[in-house]
Design an enzyme around this catalytic site. Structure first.
Site, PDB file in Angstrom:
ATOM      1  N   HIS A 279      54.226  23.985  30.788  1.00 25.18           N
ATOM      2  CA  HIS A 279      54.740  25.336  30.330  1.00 25.18           C
ATOM      3  C   HIS A 279      55.044  26.266  31.177  1.00 25.18           C
ATOM      4  O   HIS A 279      54.265  26.526  32.081  1.00 25.18           O
ATOM      5  CB  HIS A 279      53.715  25.625  29.074  1.00 25.18           C
ATOM      6  CG  HIS A 279      54.363  26.553  28.027  1.00 25.18           C
ATOM      7  ND1 HIS A 279      54.858  27.905  28.257  1.00 25.18           N
ATOM      8  CD2 HIS A 279      54.989  26.039  26.828  1.00 25.18           C
ATOM      9  CE1 HIS A 279      55.227  28.285  27.277  1.00 25.18           C
ATOM     10  NE2 HIS A 279      55.513  27.295  26.281  1.00 25.18           N
ATOM     11  N   ASP A 336      54.115  20.497  21.827  1.00 28.99           N
ATOM     12  CA  ASP A 336      55.086  19.372  21.427  1.00 28.99           C
ATOM     13  C   ASP A 336      54.330  17.973  21.618  1.00 28.99           C
ATOM     14  O   ASP A 336      54.709  16.940  21.226  1.00 28.99           O
ATOM     15  CB  ASP A 336      56.244  19.317  22.209  1.00 28.99           C
ATOM     16  CG  ASP A 336      57.314  20.499  21.845  1.00 28.99           C
ATOM     17  OD1 ASP A 336      57.158  20.668  20.674  1.00 28.99           O
ATOM     18  OD2 ASP A 336      57.578  21.070  22.541  1.00 28.99           O
TER      19      ASP A 336
HETATM   20  N1  CMC Z   1      54.586  16.171  33.816  1.00 32.79           N
HETATM   21  C1  CMC Z   1      54.269  16.119  35.317  1.00 32.79           C
HETATM   22  N2  CMC Z   1      54.629  17.087  36.140  1.00 32.79           N
HETATM   23  C2  CMC Z   1      55.251  18.075  35.764  1.00 32.79           C
HETATM   24  C3  CMC Z   1      55.521  18.375  34.371  1.00 32.79           C
HETATM   25  C4  CMC Z   1      55.101  17.500  33.527  1.00 32.79           C
HETATM   26  N3  CMC Z   1      55.392  17.515  32.110  1.00 32.79           N
HETATM   27  N4  CMC Z   1      55.796  19.537  34.130  1.00 32.79           N
HETATM   28  C5  CMC Z   1      55.661  20.151  35.455  1.00 32.79           C
HETATM   29  N5  CMC Z   1      55.661  19.401  36.106  1.00 32.79           N
HETATM   30  C6  CMC Z   1      55.220  19.506  37.763  1.00 32.79           C
HETATM   31  C7  CMC Z   1      56.584  19.704  38.346  1.00 32.79           C
HETATM   32  O1  CMC Z   1      56.873  18.345  38.771  1.00 32.79           O
HETATM   33  C8  CMC Z   1      56.335  20.599  39.622  1.00 32.79           C
HETATM   34  O2  CMC Z   1      55.726  19.890  40.528  1.00 32.79           O
HETATM   35  P1  CMC Z   1      56.035  20.217  42.050  1.00 32.79           P
HETATM   36  O3  CMC Z   1      55.603  21.550  42.190  1.00 32.79           O
HETATM   37  O4  CMC Z   1      55.147  19.120  42.695  1.00 32.79           O
HETATM   38  O5  CMC Z   1      57.391  19.950  42.249  1.00 32.79           O
HETATM   39  C9  CMC Z   1      55.487  21.666  38.871  1.00 32.79           C
HETATM   40  O6  CMC Z   1      54.725  20.861  37.711  1.00 32.79           O
HETATM   41  C10 CMC Z   1      56.151  22.863  38.415  1.00 32.79           C
HETATM   42  O7  CMC Z   1      57.283  22.398  37.525  1.00 32.79           O
HETATM   43  P2  CMC Z   1      58.617  23.151  37.067  1.00 32.79           P
HETATM   44  O8  CMC Z   1      59.622  22.232  36.529  1.00 32.79           O
HETATM   45  O9  CMC Z   1      58.815  24.296  38.156  1.00 32.79           O
HETATM   46  O10 CMC Z   1      57.833  24.044  35.986  1.00 32.79           O
HETATM   47  P3  CMC Z   1      58.905  24.919  34.853  1.00 32.79           P
HETATM   48  O11 CMC Z   1      57.901  26.058  34.473  1.00 32.79           O
HETATM   49  O12 CMC Z   1      60.128  25.109  35.428  1.00 32.79           O
HETATM   50  O13 CMC Z   1      59.024  23.921  33.785  1.00 32.79           O
HETATM   51  C11 CMC Z   1      58.660  22.777  31.621  1.00 32.79           C
HETATM   52  C12 CMC Z   1      58.285  23.995  32.495  1.00 32.79           C
HETATM   53  C13 CMC Z   1      57.940  22.719  30.229  1.00 32.79           C
HETATM   54  C14 CMC Z   1      60.343  22.466  31.419  1.00 32.79           C
HETATM   55  C15 CMC Z   1      58.080  21.486  32.239  1.00 32.79           C
HETATM   56  O14 CMC Z   1      56.554  21.585  32.336  1.00 32.79           O
HETATM   57  C16 CMC Z   1      58.349  20.099  31.706  1.00 32.79           C
HETATM   58  O15 CMC Z   1      59.198  19.505  32.151  1.00 32.79           O
HETATM   59  N6  CMC Z   1      57.556  19.954  30.897  1.00 32.79           N
HETATM   60  C17 CMC Z   1      58.053  18.489  30.076  1.00 32.79           C
HETATM   61  C18 CMC Z   1      58.731  18.803  28.900  1.00 32.79           C
HETATM   62  C19 CMC Z   1      57.881  19.757  27.626  1.00 32.79           C
HETATM   63  O16 CMC Z   1      56.920  19.156  27.467  1.00 32.79           O
HETATM   64  N7  CMC Z   1      58.726  20.690  27.046  1.00 32.79           N
HETATM   65  C20 CMC Z   1      58.044  21.485  26.274  1.00 32.79           C
HETATM   66  C21 CMC Z   1      57.509  22.841  26.563  1.00 32.79           C
HETATM   67  S1  CMC Z   1      56.666  23.769  25.287  1.00 32.79           S
HETATM   68  C22 CMC Z   1      57.234  23.925  24.075  1.00 32.79           C
HETATM   69  C23 CMC Z   1      58.807  24.039  23.856  1.00 32.79           C
HETATM   70  O17 CMC Z   1      59.507  24.766  24.589  1.00 32.79           O
HETATM   71  O18 CMC Z   1      59.207  23.075  23.192  1.00 32.79           O
END
Ligand code: CMC
Length: 400
Positions: A279, A336
């Site tokens: 998140h 989720d």
């Molecule tokens: N599984 C594995 N690794 C992850 C995940 C995950 N779900 N989420 C983030 N990471 C890692 C990512 O690979 C990165 O690693 P590194 O620094 O080594 O490259 C690090 O954590 C930071 O990730 P980011 O993409 O820069 O983080 P963000 O704040 O831009 O993204 C997010 C937030 C929610 C899009 C992301 O965590 C994600 O893709 N989660 C999976 C989809 C999900 O569950 N979305 C629902 C969000 S909550 C409620 C809603 O909005 O619906």
């Protein structure tokens, strides 16, 4: 060849204290306004709607009460709540033209795309669609919040070729939704679980879909365009559609025994992300996930079968997330991750889960639209230009 711009030629991108170019990719940690709607304490697993903790609201309130709270910034008295719920109940029916539209939309579109089209059409049919006064916007908000569950239930029953079940004004918002879906009144525990799910999804500060709604509203476009835009943003798997993807991931894993192998092959290799984990704001456990998790557990115990298998898979995978991803990157499971298991236990097909999120969240989007346009300023960020300028223009016949 042209020439590259220097940072000094783009002073809006330079931090005045450090003199360095600052790019807030993903608009991370940028405050765009003041607000009194919602506060997320992402370091201490806390969430408040208008100052009330999500735990208290989920334990003691109904969704109707939460809608009232988010709209009017106060909890209703019993009398106010009765009047307000009555208003919501009166608005549940959808016009015949919209039912006809639902029959024409191809069945293979994602339900979120159906919702986008149907909400847009509801806007076309609303004579007050251009009324941007607070009163007019509140009326439209109630109209949509009341009608979206009907759209979803009708879409579901049309797909099954079953007779539509009209809304029952004697039932509360969540209970009526399950009644329209299944054609029979749910038991008390199921009705309450549905109600709590609506509460948990009702609002969540300036996330991607709320931002989309506010960006659209800030141009003084109309309410329905803002909501349709928000539905489009929510439909992405990084946002609301993650609740569908989380269930598909549990299906792919198949059994609790396969969790470790799947995790090794997909997450440790970086091939996939855990859907329903991570998140932008929470760096600890999402408090909504905790509440959904408890409902999922209770359903697993009560229903057994596939609900139990889903729960066991999710539980095992969560252990890995919490001991590995959480330790290293503050990635914890989110709302989720668990909501789908609750919806599955309520007999709702997986492809509808993101529409349920939208049904609940329409109040959050509306509250942000209302708050933002009360002191409106068009939203217009900037980019750092990394291309070239002053390129020589070559006439088309001379280009190689
Ligand atoms: N599984 C594995 N690794 C992850 C995940 C995950 N779900 N989420 C983030 N990471 C890692 C990512 O690979 C990165 O690693 P590194 O620094 O080594 O490259 C690090 O954590 C930071 O990730 P980011 O993409 O820069 O983080 P963000 O704040 O831009 O993204 C997010 C937030 C929610 C899009 C992301 O965590 C994600 O893709 N989660 C999976 C989809 C999900 O569950 N979305 C629902 C969000 S909550 C409620 C809603 O909005 O619906």
């Amino acid at each position: 060849m042209g020439r590259k711009l220097s940072p000094e030629e783009q002073p809006w991108c330079i931090d005045k204290t450090t003199g360095k170019v600052v790019i807030n990719k993903g608009v991370e940690n940028v405050c765009i306004d003041k607000s009194t709607i919602c506060f997320i304490d992402g370091f201490h697993s806390k969430l408040y709607y208008r100052g009330y903790s999500i735990e208290d609201l989920a334990a003691h309130s109904t969704y109707e009460e939460v809608v009232y709270l988010l709209l009017y910034d106060k909890l209703p008295t019993r009398r106010e709540l009765t009047d307000f719920s009555g208003w919501m109940r009166e608005e549940r029916d959808i016009p015949r033209e919209v039912v006809d539209l639902l029959c024409k939309i191809p069945r293979d579109v994602e339900p979120m795309e159906m919702l986008r089209t149907a909400v847009s059409f509801l806007g076309n049919l609303d004579p007050g669609r251009y009324d941007m006064s607070r009163e007019g916007m509140v009326r439209k908000t109630i109209r949509l919040i009341a009608k979206i569950p009907t759209l979803i239930a009708y879409w579901h029953r049309i797909g099954l070729n079953r007779e539509l079940v009209c809304p029952d004004p004697r039932l509360g918002h969540a209970e009526n939704f399950l009644y329209m879906m299944h054609g029979e009144r749910p038991d008390g525990f199921s009705a309450r679980a549905m109600d709590v799910s609506f509460i948990l999804y009702a609002e969540h500060e300036m996330n991607a879909s709320a931002f989309t709604a506010v960006v659209i509203a800030s141009t003084l476009s109309d309410y329905y365009s803002a909501i349709v835009g928000a539905i489009g943003a929510l439909r992405g798997p990084l946002h609301g559609y993650a609740n569908v993807e989380a269930m598909r991931q549990f299906d792919e894993i198949g059994s609790p025994e396969n969790v470790e192998k799947w995790y090794k092959e997909n997450i440790l290799t970086g091939k996939k992300r855990v859907m329903g984990a991570g998140h932008r704001v929470y760096k600890t456990y999402d408090p909504r996930a905790k509440i959904f998790r408890e409902y999922a557990k209770q359903f697993a115990e009560r229903r057994g079968g596939k609900a139990k298998t889903y729960y066991e898979i999710a539980n095992k995978l969560e252990e890995l997330v919490m001991t590995q991803l959480c330790e290293t990157k503050n990635i914890c499971t989110n709302v989720d991750y668990w909501s789908g298991i609750v919806y599955y236990s309520l007999g709702i097909p997986v492809d509808l889960y993101c529409t349920l999120f939208a049904a609940a969240r329409t109040i959050g989007w509306s509250a942000h639209i209302l708050e933002y346009i009360a002191e409106n300023r068009i939203i217009r960020p900037r980019l750092y230009y990394d291309g070239e300028v002053d390129k020589e223009y070559i006439p088309i016949d001379k280009r190689t």
